[in-house]
Design a protein around this motif. Structure first.
Motif, PDB file in Angstrom:
ATOM      1  N   UNK A   1      29.667  36.521  42.505  1.00  0.00           N
ATOM      2  CA  UNK A   1      28.312  36.717  42.010  1.00  0.00           C
ATOM      3  C   UNK A   1      28.048  35.736  40.868  1.00  0.00           C
ATOM      4  N   UNK A   2      26.889  35.860  40.294  1.00  0.00           N
ATOM      5  CA  UNK A   2      26.450  34.887  39.290  1.00  0.00           C
ATOM      6  C   UNK A   2      27.232  34.981  37.989  1.00  0.00           C
ATOM      7  N   UNK A   3      27.570  36.205  37.565  1.00  0.00           N
ATOM      8  CA  UNK A   3      28.131  36.395  36.229  1.00  0.00           C
ATOM      9  C   UNK A   3      29.613  36.765  36.287  1.00  0.00           C
ATOM     10  N   UNK A   4      30.431  35.960  35.622  1.00  0.00           N
ATOM     11  CA  UNK A   4      31.884  36.190  35.542  1.00  0.00           C
ATOM     12  C   UNK A   4      32.179  37.293  34.525  1.00  0.00           C
ATOM     13  N   UNK A   5      33.072  38.213  34.894  1.00  0.00           N
ATOM     14  CA  UNK A   5      33.449  39.300  33.985  1.00  0.00           C
ATOM     15  C   UNK A   5      34.823  39.045  33.369  1.00  0.00           C
ATOM     16  N   UNK A   6      35.853  39.013  34.210  1.00  0.00           N
ATOM     17  CA  UNK A   6      37.216  38.829  33.729  1.00  0.00           C
ATOM     18  C   UNK A   6      38.122  38.529  34.907  1.00  0.00           C
ATOM     19  N   UNK A   7      39.387  38.229  34.639  1.00  0.00           N
ATOM     20  CA  UNK A   7      40.382  38.035  35.686  1.00  0.00           C
ATOM     21  C   UNK A   7      41.083  39.362  35.982  1.00  0.00           C
ATOM     22  N   UNK A   8      41.508  39.534  37.215  1.00  0.00           N
ATOM     23  CA  UNK A   8      42.155  40.778  37.598  1.00  0.00           C
ATOM     24  C   UNK A   8      43.435  41.023  36.812  1.00  0.00           C
ATOM     25  N   UNK A   9      44.105  39.972  36.388  1.00  0.00           N
ATOM     26  CA  UNK A   9      45.363  40.166  35.668  1.00  0.00           C
ATOM     27  C   UNK A   9      45.185  40.724  34.258  1.00  0.00           C
ATOM     28  N   UNK A  10      43.954  41.016  33.873  1.00  0.00           N
ATOM     29  CA  UNK A  10      43.709  41.694  32.600  1.00  0.00           C
ATOM     30  C   UNK A  10      43.833  43.210  32.736  1.00  0.00           C
ATOM     31  N   UNK A  11      43.964  43.696  33.968  1.00  0.00           N
ATOM     32  CA  UNK A  11      44.138  45.132  34.193  1.00  0.00           C
ATOM     33  C   UNK A  11      45.624  45.483  34.241  1.00  0.00           C
ATOM     34  N   UNK A  12      45.927  46.723  33.916  1.00  0.00           N
ATOM     35  CA  UNK A  12      47.311  47.184  33.998  1.00  0.00           C
ATOM     36  C   UNK A  12      47.737  47.444  35.435  1.00  0.00           C
ATOM     37  N   UNK A  13      46.772  47.814  36.276  1.00  0.00           N
ATOM     38  CA  UNK A  13      47.076  48.076  37.688  1.00  0.00           C
ATOM     39  C   UNK A  13      45.818  47.894  38.513  1.00  0.00           C
ATOM     40  N   UNK A  14      46.007  47.656  39.801  1.00  0.00           N
ATOM     41  CA  UNK A  14      44.895  47.621  40.754  1.00  0.00           C
ATOM     42  C   UNK A  14      45.267  48.499  41.941  1.00  0.00           C
ATOM     43  N   UNK A  15      44.350  49.392  42.315  1.00  0.00           N
ATOM     44  CA  UNK A  15      44.554  50.267  43.465  1.00  0.00           C
ATOM     45  C   UNK A  15      43.600  49.805  44.563  1.00  0.00           C
ATOM     46  N   UNK A  16      44.138  49.433  45.713  1.00  0.00           N
ATOM     47  CA  UNK A  16      43.308  48.835  46.754  1.00  0.00           C
ATOM     48  C   UNK A  16      43.997  48.879  48.106  1.00  0.00           C
ATOM     49  N   UNK A  17      43.213  48.716  49.164  1.00  0.00           N
ATOM     50  CA  UNK A  17      43.782  48.537  50.498  1.00  0.00           C
ATOM     51  C   UNK A  17      43.838  47.062  50.876  1.00  0.00           C
ATOM     52  N   UNK A  18      43.403  46.202  49.979  1.00  0.00           N
ATOM     53  CA  UNK A  18      43.442  44.752  50.204  1.00  0.00           C
ATOM     54  C   UNK A  18      44.897  44.271  50.168  1.00  0.00           C
ATOM     55  N   UNK A  19      45.247  43.330  51.050  1.00  0.00           N
ATOM     56  CA  UNK A  19      46.595  42.766  51.080  1.00  0.00           C
ATOM     57  C   UNK A  19      46.574  41.416  50.368  1.00  0.00           C
ATOM     58  N   UNK A  20      47.322  41.318  49.282  1.00  0.00           N
ATOM     59  CA  UNK A  20      47.346  40.099  48.489  1.00  0.00           C
ATOM     60  C   UNK A  20      48.287  39.064  49.101  1.00  0.00           C
ATOM     61  N   UNK A  21      47.883  37.807  49.014  1.00  0.00           N
ATOM     62  CA  UNK A  21      48.762  36.719  49.443  1.00  0.00           C
ATOM     63  C   UNK A  21      49.849  36.516  48.389  1.00  0.00           C
ATOM     64  N   UNK A  22      50.883  35.772  48.745  1.00  0.00           N
ATOM     65  CA  UNK A  22      51.952  35.480  47.780  1.00  0.00           C
ATOM     66  C   UNK A  22      51.403  34.722  46.575  1.00  0.00           C
ATOM     67  N   UNK A  23      50.474  33.804  46.833  1.00  0.00           N
ATOM     68  CA  UNK A  23      49.877  33.057  45.727  1.00  0.00           C
ATOM     69  C   UNK A  23      49.104  33.985  44.796  1.00  0.00           C
ATOM     70  N   UNK A  24      48.361  34.927  45.352  1.00  0.00           N
ATOM     71  CA  UNK A  24      47.595  35.864  44.535  1.00  0.00           C
ATOM     72  C   UNK A  24      48.509  36.768  43.715  1.00  0.00           C
ATOM     73  N   UNK A  25      49.642  37.138  44.280  1.00  0.00           N
ATOM     74  CA  UNK A  25      50.604  37.941  43.528  1.00  0.00           C
ATOM     75  C   UNK A  25      51.136  37.180  42.322  1.00  0.00           C
ATOM     76  N   UNK A  26      51.317  35.883  42.486  1.00  0.00           N
ATOM     77  CA  UNK A  26      51.752  35.045  41.369  1.00  0.00           C
ATOM     78  C   UNK A  26      50.660  34.985  40.305  1.00  0.00           C
ATOM     79  N   UNK A  27      49.402  34.868  40.748  1.00  0.00           N
ATOM     80  CA  UNK A  27      48.272  34.846  39.815  1.00  0.00           C
ATOM     81  C   UNK A  27      48.214  36.139  39.009  1.00  0.00           C
ATOM     82  N   UNK A  28      48.485  37.260  39.660  1.00  0.00           N
ATOM     83  CA  UNK A  28      48.460  38.547  38.958  1.00  0.00           C
ATOM     84  C   UNK A  28      49.583  38.657  37.938  1.00  0.00           C
TER      85      UNK A  28
END
Length: 204
Positions: free
Chosen positions: A168-195
């Motif tokens: 979307x238009x406005x950036x909020x934050x990066x996901x790695x600023x959270x202590x945890x994420x609960x989701x059914x999304x499957x993260x790639x290996x690269x995304x896991x490194x980003x987290x």
């Protein structure tokens, strides 16, 4: 960005109608809610973000036998649910009510957010891009969400896979600023490194 090609990212320009969102992926949201409730303990002060996924978390919390919780929200739908249950202490963030979805936001809400320090916060998001950055089509949500993440002892992102691969238009934050994420999304290996190691992935 993807290796060896390009991938289209959907641009979300406005919030979907609340009732429609409430019915979308409801089973998945219920699974997310059950995982989220495992973080809740008696006597906690908990913030519940506006949105249909966190609404399901509120329902799950109320369905369980927790005692002496203080529940804070900026969503009139969630507030009504908690109030109608007759359980726990309820604090409602004040401010402008958005007619389409019942979100409470604006300068007054931002002031109140800066004054609260919950032990645990459940936060939603409408769009997350491939680099795991959170966005919003509404600029008023930026300050609000940043404040709650910064002021919470523990913040947990609760999102189903339909919120990913969007920007979307406005950036909020990066996901790695959270202590945890609960989701059914499957993260790639690269995304896991980003987290990194700070953000725990909890599969719903």
């Amino acid at each position: 960005r993807v290796h060896g090609g390009a991938e289209k990212v959907l641009l979300l320009t406005e919030e979907p109608v609340y009732i429609k969102r409430l019915k979308e992926n409801n089973h998945t949201k219920q699974l997310i809610a059950k995982k989220a409730a495992q973080f809740v303990k008696d006597n906690m002060v908990i913030f519940l973000d506006a949105g249909t996924t966190v609404f399901e978390i509120a329902k799950e919390i109320l369905n369980q036998d927790f005692h002496h919780l203080t529940l804070i929200t900026n969503d009139i739908n969630t507030a009504y649910l908690i109030h109608h249950s007759g359980k726990n202490n309820l604090i409602v963030i004040g401010g402008n009510v958005i007619t389409e979805n019942g979100n409470i936001q604006g300068p007054l809400a931002n002031q109140m957010f800066n004054s609260i320090n919950p032990e645990l916060s459940f936060v939603g998001s409408s769009s997350i891009d491939n680099d795991l950055k959170l966005y919003s089509p509404d600029e008023q949500k930026i300050i609000l969400k940043k404040s709650i993440i910064q002021n919470s002892a523990k913040s947990i992102l609760a999102v189903d896979l339909t919120k990913f691969d969007q920007r979307s238009l406005y950036y909020i934050t990066d996901m790695n600023q959270f202590d945890a994420v609960i989701t059914d999304y499957i993260f790639s290996n690269h995304q896991k490194i980003v987290l990194g190691n700070k953000t725990k992935i909890i599969q719903a």
